[in-house]
Scaffold this active site. Structure first.
Site, PDB file in Angstrom:
ATOM      1  N   HIS A 300      46.984  46.507  44.435  1.00 33.03           N
ATOM      2  CA  HIS A 300      46.008  46.894  43.419  1.00 33.03           C
ATOM      3  C   HIS A 300      44.589  46.948  44.008  1.00 33.03           C
ATOM      4  O   HIS A 300      43.611  46.584  43.354  1.00 33.03           O
ATOM      5  CB  HIS A 300      46.049  45.928  42.231  1.00 33.03           C
ATOM      6  CG  HIS A 300      45.798  46.579  40.903  1.00 33.03           C
ATOM      7  ND1 HIS A 300      46.818  46.931  40.050  1.00 33.03           N
ATOM      8  CD2 HIS A 300      44.660  46.947  40.273  1.00 33.03           C
ATOM      9  CE1 HIS A 300      46.314  47.467  38.952  1.00 33.03           C
ATOM     10  NE2 HIS A 300      45.005  47.501  39.067  1.00 33.03           N
ATOM     11  N   GLY A 354      41.854  55.531  46.052  1.00 31.62           N
ATOM     12  CA  GLY A 354      41.214  55.101  44.818  1.00 31.62           C
ATOM     13  C   GLY A 354      39.712  55.010  44.986  1.00 31.62           C
ATOM     14  O   GLY A 354      38.958  55.845  44.502  1.00 31.62           O
TER      15      GLY A 354
END
Length: 417
Positions: A300, A354
């Site tokens: 993450h 990301g």
């Protein structure tokens, strides 16, 4: 002795060719950005500290994120020689379709807080580059609007299983009806990670005007003008806002999520399904046995469990354990096209960006995302040419050595996976 002469005026004029000035300030600053770190510097100047740090930061001491980036930096490449590398093909097959580049845009939450164009900029840039775009459950643009922005491209949807299961089921149905081809079932967020930068800033959804935020906004009036003059933020899964990001996540996420939830979602979803947030070999093998289409090795972005395994370092062991039948996707820490090349060489089928995408977004909206993709593409192509390979499929583990600044210590009776 050197013979000297007076230069001819025409020779001087030939040397005095001035570059045409660029009067578009956004284009000028983006052209000067040669790396993702350059885009990060621009983003930091142009974005309020709380919003920038939400993107830039990670959990606890941010050790996982630092290790992930260091792991890519500690790569040694092994180029071949005397091979024709004049024609480079960066296309790759992933999850039943084609991507023009070996990376796609990862799901990011609260994206329009970073820059008002948000997911529309990301989806539009992905469509132009012919790469997949992933919309987060906590995205700030609707499933349908992203599809409208990228109608002919590949749209993926990232799903959190919420305490109210009907919310999650409804999102799955909407994504399927909108023609999204892949679902990312996310498994690493039973609770929110301790993102201390957000706590220190008092970062909330929506942003609250305080003395600190007002002072921070003074040199960045454009951000607040954009924020206040564009439609209010809307979230796919949150019916109410007000509180820190961690509080919002904890109110929505369910720590009881289990394999039964995965089974239910698989029955509902007509397309490909990938499980995102896998962090060990054993779980990867289990998911391969269950027949999921792909595993996303991810911690993450270091935003959940600090000191978690580095996905890039985990990759070779997982590939060896699951074989070639299941597709592996890697994220976390990618800041250079060479990082992507290294991951593909060590067995990844695809990668996701990301923060790199968000740095471009904050630096210049849609044009900034285009610049992110352009930078990474040029770095990938140059690295492949220097390795003297023509296609992504020609990359092998022999092209890469993972150097290590630390070693795992095996305890008695412990199997290190």
């Amino acid at each position: 002795m050197v013979t000297r002469q007076f230069p001819h005026p025409s020779e001087i004029l030939e040397l005095m060719q001035f570059k045409k000035p660029e009067f578009n300030a956004k284009k000028r600053r983006l052209e000067k950005a040669l790396t993702i770190y350059d885009l990060r510097k621009i983003a930091k100047r142009r974005t309020p500290a709380s919003a920038f740090d939400y993107t830039d930061g990670a959990a606890e001491g941010e050790i996982s994120l630092a290790r992930a980036r260091r792991a890519f930096e500690d790569v040694e490449f092994h180029p071949s020689i005397l091979r024709d590398a004049s024609h480079i093909d960066t296309t790759t097959e992933i999850l039943g379709g084609t991507s023009a580049l070996p990376f796609g845009i990862a799901p990011t939450g609260f994206t329009r807080l970073m820059q008002t164009e948000g997911e529309i900029a990301g989806a539009g840039a992905a469509a132009s580059a012919r790469i997949p775009f992933t919309l987060s459950t906590l995205g700030t643009t609707s499933i349908e609007d992203v599809r409208a922005t990228n109608p002919a491209g590949r749209n993926w949807f990232q799903l959190y299983v919420m305490k109210d299961r009907d919310i999650s089921y409804g999102l799955v149905e909407r994504a399927a009806q909108a023609g999204y081809d892949t679902l990312f079932f996310t498994v690493d967020t039973p609770v929110a990670g301790n993102r201390m930068r957000d706590t220190r800033h008092g970062f909330s959804i929506p942003p609250q005007l305080t003395a600190k935020t007002i002072l921070d906004a003074i040199p960045r009036p454009w951000w607040w003008i954009d924020f206040l003059t564009t439609p209010p933020l809307e979230f796919a899964s949150l019916s109410s806002t007000g509180g820190t990001v961690g509080e919002l996540l904890d109110s929505a996420m369910d720590p009881t999520i289990n394999f039964k939830d995965l089974e239910i979602i698989r029955e509902m979803w007509p397309g490909k399904i990938a499980v995102k947030g896998v962090q060990n070999v054993e779980d990867s093998v289990t998911l391969a046995e269950l027949g999921v289409d792909a595993v996303v090795l991810s911690n993450h972005g270091g935003r959940q469990l600090d000191r978690a395994p580095v996905p890039f370092q985990l990759l070779p062991s997982v590939r060896d354990a699951v074989g070639d039948d299941m597709e592996l996707i890697v994220d976390t820490g990618i800041m250079n096209g060479a990082d992507i090349v290294a991951a593909m060489a060590l067995g990844a089928d695809f990668t996701l960006i990301g923060r790199a995408y968000l740095y471009g977004l904050m630096a210049g909206g849609r044009e900034g995302v285009d610049r992110t993709i352009s930078i990474l593409q040029s770095q990938i192509e140059r690295t492949m040419k220097l390795l003297q390979v023509n296609t992504i499929g020609e990359l092998t583990p022999e092209h890469v050595t993972q150097l290590s600044r630390f070693n795992r210590v095996e305890k008695p009776g412990q199997q290190v996976l």
